[in-house]
Enzyme design. Structure first.
Site, PDB file in Angstrom:
ATOM      1  CE  LYS A   1     -59.276   3.032  20.784  1.00 29.54           C
ATOM      2  NZ  LYS A   1     -58.702   2.236  21.907  1.00 29.54           N
TER       3      LYS A   1
ATOM      4  CB  SER B   1     -52.330  -6.431  15.901  1.00 33.10           C
ATOM      5  OG  SER B   1     -53.714  -6.155  15.857  1.00 33.10           O
TER       6      SER B   1
ATOM      7  CD  GLU C   1     -45.871   3.187  10.321  1.00 32.66           C
ATOM      8  OE1 GLU C   1     -45.139   2.168  10.368  1.00 32.66           O
ATOM      9  OE2 GLU C   1     -45.566   4.201   9.675  1.00 32.66           O
TER      10      GLU C   1
ATOM     11  CB  CYS D   1     -43.635  -2.467  15.787  1.00 30.56           C
ATOM     12  SG  CYS D   1     -42.857  -0.846  15.788  1.00 30.56           S
TER      13      CYS D   1
ATOM     14  CD  GLU E   1     -45.458  -8.128  16.211  1.00 31.84           C
ATOM     15  OE1 GLU E   1     -46.681  -8.173  16.012  1.00 31.84           O
ATOM     16  OE2 GLU E   1     -44.800  -7.079  16.169  1.00 31.84           O
TER      17      GLU E   1
HETATM   18  P1  NAD Z   1     -54.133  -3.712  18.554  1.00 27.94           P
HETATM   19  O1  NAD Z   1     -54.287  -3.833  17.087  1.00 27.94           O
HETATM   20  O2  NAD Z   1     -54.816  -4.701  19.420  1.00 27.94           O
HETATM   21  O3  NAD Z   1     -54.625  -2.284  19.071  1.00 27.94           O
HETATM   22  C1  NAD Z   1     -54.133  -1.093  18.526  1.00 27.94           C
HETATM   23  C2  NAD Z   1     -55.197  -0.025  18.669  1.00 27.94           C
HETATM   24  O4  NAD Z   1     -56.324  -0.399  17.869  1.00 27.94           O
HETATM   25  C3  NAD Z   1     -55.733   0.159  20.089  1.00 27.94           C
HETATM   26  O5  NAD Z   1     -56.012   1.525  20.329  1.00 27.94           O
HETATM   27  C4  NAD Z   1     -57.043  -0.629  20.046  1.00 27.94           C
HETATM   28  O6  NAD Z   1     -57.997  -0.189  20.994  1.00 27.94           O
HETATM   29  C5  NAD Z   1     -57.506  -0.360  18.638  1.00 27.94           C
HETATM   30  N1  NAD Z   1     -58.449  -1.342  18.098  1.00 27.94           N
HETATM   31  C6  NAD Z   1     -58.616  -2.646  18.456  1.00 27.94           C
HETATM   32  N2  NAD Z   1     -59.597  -3.214  17.729  1.00 27.94           N
HETATM   33  C7  NAD Z   1     -60.052  -2.254  16.883  1.00 27.94           C
HETATM   34  C8  NAD Z   1     -61.032  -2.240  15.853  1.00 27.94           C
HETATM   35  N3  NAD Z   1     -61.766  -3.311  15.564  1.00 27.94           N
HETATM   36  N4  NAD Z   1     -61.205  -1.095  15.152  1.00 27.94           N
HETATM   37  C9  NAD Z   1     -60.457   0.002  15.416  1.00 27.94           C
HETATM   38  N5  NAD Z   1     -59.520   0.047  16.393  1.00 27.94           N
HETATM   39  C10 NAD Z   1     -59.315  -1.070  17.106  1.00 27.94           C
HETATM   40  O7  NAD Z   1     -52.562  -3.680  18.787  1.00 27.94           O
HETATM   41  P2  NAD Z   1     -51.790  -3.621  20.170  1.00 27.94           P
HETATM   42  O8  NAD Z   1     -51.876  -4.972  20.798  1.00 27.94           O
HETATM   43  O9  NAD Z   1     -52.241  -2.437  20.943  1.00 27.94           O
HETATM   44  O10 NAD Z   1     -50.306  -3.324  19.676  1.00 27.94           O
HETATM   45  C11 NAD Z   1     -49.436  -4.327  19.356  1.00 27.94           C
HETATM   46  C12 NAD Z   1     -49.245  -4.425  17.867  1.00 27.94           C
HETATM   47  O11 NAD Z   1     -48.927  -3.127  17.338  1.00 27.94           O
HETATM   48  C13 NAD Z   1     -48.074  -5.306  17.492  1.00 27.94           C
HETATM   49  O12 NAD Z   1     -48.422  -6.096  16.396  1.00 27.94           O
HETATM   50  C14 NAD Z   1     -46.992  -4.292  17.104  1.00 27.94           C
HETATM   51  O13 NAD Z   1     -45.995  -4.791  16.263  1.00 27.94           O
HETATM   52  C15 NAD Z   1     -47.792  -3.217  16.485  1.00 27.94           C
HETATM   53  N6  NAD Z   1     -47.063  -1.945  16.479  1.00 27.94           N
HETATM   54  C16 NAD Z   1     -46.578  -1.459  15.296  1.00 27.94           C
HETATM   55  C17 NAD Z   1     -45.832  -0.284  15.262  1.00 27.94           C
HETATM   56  C18 NAD Z   1     -45.281   0.249  13.979  1.00 27.94           C
HETATM   57  O14 NAD Z   1     -44.910   1.427  13.934  1.00 27.94           O
HETATM   58  N7  NAD Z   1     -45.188  -0.526  12.922  1.00 27.94           N
HETATM   59  C19 NAD Z   1     -45.599   0.405  16.444  1.00 27.94           C
HETATM   60  C20 NAD Z   1     -46.116  -0.102  17.630  1.00 27.94           C
HETATM   61  C21 NAD Z   1     -46.860  -1.286  17.626  1.00 27.94           C
END
Ligand code: NAD
Length: 490
Positions: free
Chosen positions: A184, A238, A259, A293, A392
């Protein structure tokens, strides 16, 4: 569309899910508009996947796992991944331009992401048949083998900031280990993943080994996280969503790698080679507009050199420009308007806390007006307890805090709920090792900062940054479990 923007991508692309080797619309026909962060224009449309689509994808993956895909040898799986790596590498320009348009990242960075994806596929492809089990000495009358086996069907929920890299490290490893996958992508950056999945079909992956369901997190993402047919989940995103995903996984008793975010510190001692450090310190927060991240979002600077370093960083910040990605700016736009507002919200709250901006960059004059641009901003000094030091921001916002000695540096560096990465800058070899080993993070960089980079290097978090490891050989192991076989022979 703003006519200043001339990236070579069709403006009316419509994309469907990939389920069981077929391109299919969402079960209810719903679509999502894809806006380009470059100028806010409608740029493509993707399927708004439903729970029924996720269910169909999980079933297709199961059929592949029990069928053609599951019957391949590890060497054959590896060869397919290597072929896909070559197909990706041959399309650096095409995929880079698509990513840049979809995600807003500077073209240079987008192309670097394509190269990294190819490397992940190559790394995991070549490792597929080198993942060996063990033989355990036990009773003389028994032979004990421990084999590494795939989980089965794995679910992969991917964020928007590095779609190709995260796809490569997570899905590449899962496929190499023999899992069938359902992915996804993030609703804001699905296009390159869809394109790579189409390439996977072209190079000969059996139908159903790699399924893509695009759509919203709260529908398609939640359906995948909670699907009882999933055997293991990989989530990058997140911390808040990570909690929801882990809770859903727990109901089905399946494992999950999380992650999550970070608030990574760069610790600069007074004997550091500043000439070497300065460009790296700035790049660590500017890369991908701070939407990384492992961004180095906190500078901890020893008091004796605090003013000098702040002045030098300020000078560099004043020269930074956010701009249209094809003009190779220092940083592109934020991914969407919500993210732009979120970053602005942090800046507003910082000013309410009494912080004043120490230095800021600008927005290029030719940046399209409808794009989501934010000027890079630097604050110094900032108290360790303040919001900007603890949360963050996920944008181009850097804070600096002074420290007295090694003990205080370690306390501050480890003093947030996160624990993803850290940088240590010193010429003292003993100190670099001591301080490096005191960091409660998944990766420490000494006199350098990889900002999460390194295909071969295990990566992941402590605390609010998550658990489990991706990248490197460790990431491959994560997508397997073990089966112990006890054979009595005497
Ligand atoms: P997000 O959590 O909003 O979304 C991530 C993914 O989860 C997307 O595909 C989204 O559609 C999906 N999602 C959202 N709600 C969901 C739910 N209720 N159930 C299942 N899936 C759901 O995060 P974002 O805004 O896309 O990314 C930013 C965050 O990701 C930041 O906090 C960043 O630090 C983190 N990040 C971490 C790493 C790592 O390797 N540690 C790498 C990249 C980003």
């Amino acid at each position: 569309m703003n006519d200043q923007v001339s990236l070579n991508v069709s403006p009316d692309m419509v994309h469907q899910n990939l389920i069981g080797g077929r391109n299919v619309p969402a079960s209810d026909g719903a679509m999502l508009d894809v806006l380009s962060p470059v100028d806010g224009s409608l740029f493509a449309r993707i399927a708004s996947g439903t729970a029924a689509d996720v269910d169909a994808a999980v079933k297709a993956a199961r059929a592949a796992f029990e069928g053609a895909w599951g019957k391949l040898t590890a060497t054959e799986r590896g060869r397919l991944l290597m072929k896909l790596a070559a197909a990706v590498e041959a399309r650096v320009d095409e995929l880079g331009e698509l990513e840049s348009r979809d995600n807003g990242k500077p073209l240079r960075q987008a192309k670097a992401d394509v190269v990294a994806l190819a490397r992940y596929l190559e790394f995991y492809g070549s490792a597929a048949d080198k993942l060996h089990g063990e033989v355990i000495p036990y009773l003389n009358t028994h032979f004990i083998g421990v084999e590494r086996v795939p989980h089965g069907v794995t679910g992969h929920i991917v964020p928007w900031n590095y779609p190709m890299q995260i796809f490569g490290r997570s899905v590449g490893a899962a496929l190499a280990a023999g899992n069938a996958t359902v992915v996804k992508p993030a609703e804001d950056a699905s296009l390159t993943i869809l394109r790579v999945a189409a390439l996977a079909r072209e190079v000969g992956f059996p139908d159903g080994a790699l399924n893509i369901v695009t759509g919203l997190g709260r529908t398609a993402g939640a359906a995948l996280a909670g699907h009882p047919g999933i055997d293991f989940l990989s989530f990058t995103g997140s911390p808040e969503t990570g909690t929801a995903v882990q809770t859903a996984a727990a109901r089905n008793h399946v494992g999950v790698t999380l992650e999550l975010g970070g608030k990574s510190a760069q610790v600069v001692f007074d004997d550091a080679d500043l000439e070497r450090a300065l460009p790296v310190l700035v790049n660590a927060i500017i890369q991908n507009g701070g939407q990384t991240c492992s961004a180095g979002s906190r500078l901890l600077i020893q008091r004796g050199i605090f003013k000098d370093v702040v002045d030098a960083v300020s000078e560099r910040f004043r020269a930074l420009k956010a701009g249209r990605p094809d003009a190779e700016p220092d940083l592109g736009p934020m991914i969407n308007q919500a993210q732009q507002r979120r970053v602005q919200g942090y800046l507003d709250r910082a000013s309410q806390e009494g912080l004043t901006v120490t230095a800021s960059g600008g927005i290029a004059a030719d940046a399209p007006k409808g794009g989501y641009y934010v000027a890079p901003t630097f604050f110094a000094p900032v108290a360790h307890e303040s919001l900007l030091s603890q949360e963050e921001v996920f944008g181009p916002v850097l804070v600096a805090t002074p420290f007295e000695d090694e003990a205080e540096a370690i306390r501050l560096a480890n003093g947030t709920p996160y624990g993803l990465a850290a940088g240590v800058w010193t010429r003292d070899a003993m100190r670099s090792t001591r301080v490096g080993r005191a960091m409660r993070v998944g990766q420490v960089f000494v006199n350098c900062y990889g900002a999460g980079g390194g295909i071969e290097l295990p990566f992941g978090g402590f605390g609010r940054s998550g658990h489990g490891r991706e990248k490197g050989f460790e990431g491959l192991v994560e997508f397997t479990t073990t089966r112990t076989i006890v054979i009595a022979h005497g």
